[in-house]
Design a protein around this motif. Structure first.
Motif, PDB file in Angstrom:
ATOM      1  N   VAL A  16      -9.631   2.814  13.499  1.00  0.00           N
ATOM      2  CA  VAL A  16      -9.054   1.640  12.845  1.00  0.00           C
ATOM      3  C   VAL A  16      -8.122   2.173  11.760  1.00  0.00           C
ATOM      4  CG1 VAL A  16      -9.486  -0.431  11.494  1.00  0.00           C
ATOM      5  CG2 VAL A  16     -11.077   0.238  13.315  1.00  0.00           C
ATOM      6  N   TYR A  17      -6.890   1.732  11.774  1.00  0.00           N
ATOM      7  CA  TYR A  17      -5.896   2.188  10.817  1.00  0.00           C
ATOM      8  C   TYR A  17      -5.740   1.136   9.722  1.00  0.00           C
ATOM      9  CZ  TYR A  17      -4.598   6.143  13.698  1.00  0.00           C
ATOM     10  OH  TYR A  17      -4.621   7.334  14.379  1.00  0.00           O
ATOM     11  N   TYR A  18      -5.862   1.606   8.477  1.00  0.00           N
ATOM     12  CA  TYR A  18      -5.762   0.727   7.320  1.00  0.00           C
ATOM     13  C   TYR A  18      -4.538   1.091   6.495  1.00  0.00           C
ATOM     14  CZ  TYR A  18     -10.665  -0.413   8.241  1.00  0.00           C
ATOM     15  OH  TYR A  18     -11.838  -0.826   8.820  1.00  0.00           O
ATOM     16  N   CYS A  19      -3.846   0.076   6.056  1.00  0.00           N
ATOM     17  CA  CYS A  19      -2.710   0.258   5.161  1.00  0.00           C
ATOM     18  C   CYS A  19      -3.176   0.039   3.726  1.00  0.00           C
ATOM     19  CB  CYS A  19      -1.622  -0.752   5.523  1.00  0.00           C
ATOM     20  SG  CYS A  19      -0.171  -0.694   4.470  1.00  0.00           S
ATOM     21  N   GLY A  20      -2.738   0.906   2.819  1.00  0.00           N
ATOM     22  CA  GLY A  20      -3.096   0.774   1.422  1.00  0.00           C
ATOM     23  C   GLY A  20      -1.865   0.848   0.540  1.00  0.00           C
ATOM     24  N   GLY A  21      -1.953   0.260  -0.648  1.00  0.00           N
ATOM     25  CA  GLY A  21      -0.841   0.290  -1.584  1.00  0.00           C
ATOM     26  C   GLY A  21      -1.327   0.402  -3.011  1.00  0.00           C
ATOM     27  N   GLY A  22      -0.538   1.082  -3.857  1.00  0.00           N
ATOM     28  CA  GLY A  22      -0.900   1.203  -5.257  1.00  0.00           C
ATOM     29  C   GLY A  22       0.188   1.905  -6.043  1.00  0.00           C
ATOM     30  N   ASP A  23       0.139   1.724  -7.378  1.00  0.00           N
ATOM     31  CA  ASP A  23       1.170   2.334  -8.218  1.00  0.00           C
ATOM     32  C   ASP A  23       0.651   3.522  -9.015  1.00  0.00           C
ATOM     33  OD1 ASP A  23       1.240   0.148 -11.160  1.00  0.00           O
ATOM     34  OD2 ASP A  23      -0.426   1.031 -10.040  1.00  0.00           O
ATOM     35  N   ARG A  24      -0.554   3.975  -8.737  1.00  0.00           N
ATOM     36  CA  ARG A  24      -1.084   5.141  -9.449  1.00  0.00           C
ATOM     37  C   ARG A  24      -1.118   6.390  -8.569  1.00  0.00           C
ATOM     38  NH1 ARG A  24      -6.719   3.282 -11.908  1.00  0.00           N
ATOM     39  NH2 ARG A  24      -7.074   2.958  -9.680  1.00  0.00           N
ATOM     40  N   VAL A  25      -0.603   6.254  -7.361  1.00  0.00           N
ATOM     41  CA  VAL A  25      -0.628   7.380  -6.429  1.00  0.00           C
ATOM     42  C   VAL A  25       0.360   8.455  -6.888  1.00  0.00           C
ATOM     43  CG1 VAL A  25      -0.278   8.079  -4.043  1.00  0.00           C
ATOM     44  CG2 VAL A  25      -1.227   5.813  -4.538  1.00  0.00           C
ATOM     45  N   THR A  26      -0.098   9.684  -6.927  1.00  0.00           N
ATOM     46  CA  THR A  26       0.748  10.823  -7.288  1.00  0.00           C
ATOM     47  C   THR A  26       0.691  11.827  -6.145  1.00  0.00           C
ATOM     48  OG1 THR A  26      -1.013  12.087  -8.339  1.00  0.00           O
ATOM     49  CG2 THR A  26       0.135  10.459  -9.704  1.00  0.00           C
ATOM     50  N   PRO A  27       1.613  12.804  -6.151  1.00  0.00           N
ATOM     51  CA  PRO A  27       1.578  13.805  -5.080  1.00  0.00           C
ATOM     52  C   PRO A  27       0.226  14.510  -4.948  1.00  0.00           C
ATOM     53  CG  PRO A  27       3.656  13.917  -6.214  1.00  0.00           C
ATOM     54  CD  PRO A  27       2.816  12.937  -6.989  1.00  0.00           C
ATOM     55  N   THR A  62      -2.682  13.096  -5.569  1.00  0.00           N
ATOM     56  CA  THR A  62      -3.771  12.147  -5.278  1.00  0.00           C
ATOM     57  C   THR A  62      -3.503  11.284  -4.057  1.00  0.00           C
ATOM     58  OG1 THR A  62      -2.890  10.388  -6.699  1.00  0.00           O
ATOM     59  CG2 THR A  62      -4.336  12.024  -7.742  1.00  0.00           C
ATOM     60  N   VAL A  63      -2.494  11.611  -3.285  1.00  0.00           N
ATOM     61  CA  VAL A  63      -2.127  10.743  -2.158  1.00  0.00           C
ATOM     62  C   VAL A  63      -3.261  10.542  -1.174  1.00  0.00           C
ATOM     63  CG1 VAL A  63       0.335  11.211  -2.236  1.00  0.00           C
ATOM     64  CG2 VAL A  63      -1.149  12.704  -0.889  1.00  0.00           C
ATOM     65  N   ALA A  64      -4.114  11.548  -1.052  1.00  0.00           N
ATOM     66  CA  ALA A  64      -5.180  11.477  -0.051  1.00  0.00           C
ATOM     67  C   ALA A  64      -6.436  10.767  -0.554  1.00  0.00           C
ATOM     68  CB  ALA A  64      -5.549  12.874   0.419  1.00  0.00           C
ATOM     69  N   SER A  65      -6.415  10.326  -1.791  1.00  0.00           N
ATOM     70  CA  SER A  65      -7.582   9.656  -2.361  1.00  0.00           C
ATOM     71  C   SER A  65      -7.448   8.149  -2.223  1.00  0.00           C
ATOM     72  CB  SER A  65      -7.732  10.010  -3.842  1.00  0.00           C
ATOM     73  OG  SER A  65      -8.760   9.227  -4.426  1.00  0.00           O
ATOM     74  N   GLY A  66      -8.340   7.569  -1.473  1.00  0.00           N
ATOM     75  CA  GLY A  66      -8.298   6.129  -1.287  1.00  0.00           C
ATOM     76  C   GLY A  66      -8.517   5.363  -2.579  1.00  0.00           C
ATOM     77  N   ASP A  67      -9.125   6.005  -3.570  1.00  0.00           N
ATOM     78  CA  ASP A  67      -9.403   5.343  -4.847  1.00  0.00           C
ATOM     79  C   ASP A  67      -8.130   4.970  -5.601  1.00  0.00           C
ATOM     80  OD1 ASP A  67     -12.290   7.430  -5.550  1.00  0.00           O
ATOM     81  OD2 ASP A  67     -12.077   5.617  -4.339  1.00  0.00           O
ATOM     82  N   GLU A  68      -6.996   5.588  -5.238  1.00  0.00           N
ATOM     83  CA  GLU A  68      -5.753   5.331  -5.960  1.00  0.00           C
ATOM     84  C   GLU A  68      -4.985   4.136  -5.403  1.00  0.00           C
ATOM     85  OE1 GLU A  68      -4.977   7.038  -8.710  1.00  0.00           O
ATOM     86  OE2 GLU A  68      -6.924   8.009  -8.431  1.00  0.00           O
TER      87      GLU A  68
END
Length: 126
Positions: free
Chosen positions: A93-104, A106-112
């Protein structure tokens, strides 16, 4: 209300291609990233790819480099995941996520990622 709406999933044969789309409605921030994670049965959700909507910088998991491409349409607040040379192990199942705290870093952290789509199934048959 902010929402992420995904589309484009479906059954595909190994070696085939598929394109997923994800649109962020009513974004509340100007500089943000959107990306894709996936979860196979019995496994944890894992990072696939992310793109900066402002700068276009893209990041990929090693398992999809050279086969998957993420692109964006800033005017539509939409990202696309172009998947080529699909393998049975890409089934998830592919999930799309969005956020403004993502940095190079932390890109792989779903928490961001603040917002998540409902998920779309991508079964790959062998």
């Amino acid at each position: 209300q902010v929402q992420l709406v995904e589309s484009g999933g479906g059954l595909v044969q190994a070696g085939g291609s598929l394109r997923l789309s994800c649109t962020l409605s009513r974004p509340t921030f100007s500089n943000y990233a959107m990306g894709w994670f996936r979860q196979a049965p019995g496994k944890e959700r894992g990072f696939v790819t992310t793109i900066s909507m402002s700068f276009g910088s893209a990041y990929y998991a090693d398992s999809v480099k050279g086969r998957f491409t993420i692109s964006r349409d800033r005017a539509k607040n939409t990202v696309y995941l172009h998947m080529n040379s699909l393998k049975p192990e890409d089934s998830a199942v592919y999930y799309c996520g969005g956020g403004d705290r993502v940095t190079p870093s932390t890109v792989a952290s779903g928490d961001e990622y603040y917002y998540w789509g409902q998920g779309t199934q991508v079964p790959v048959s062998s």
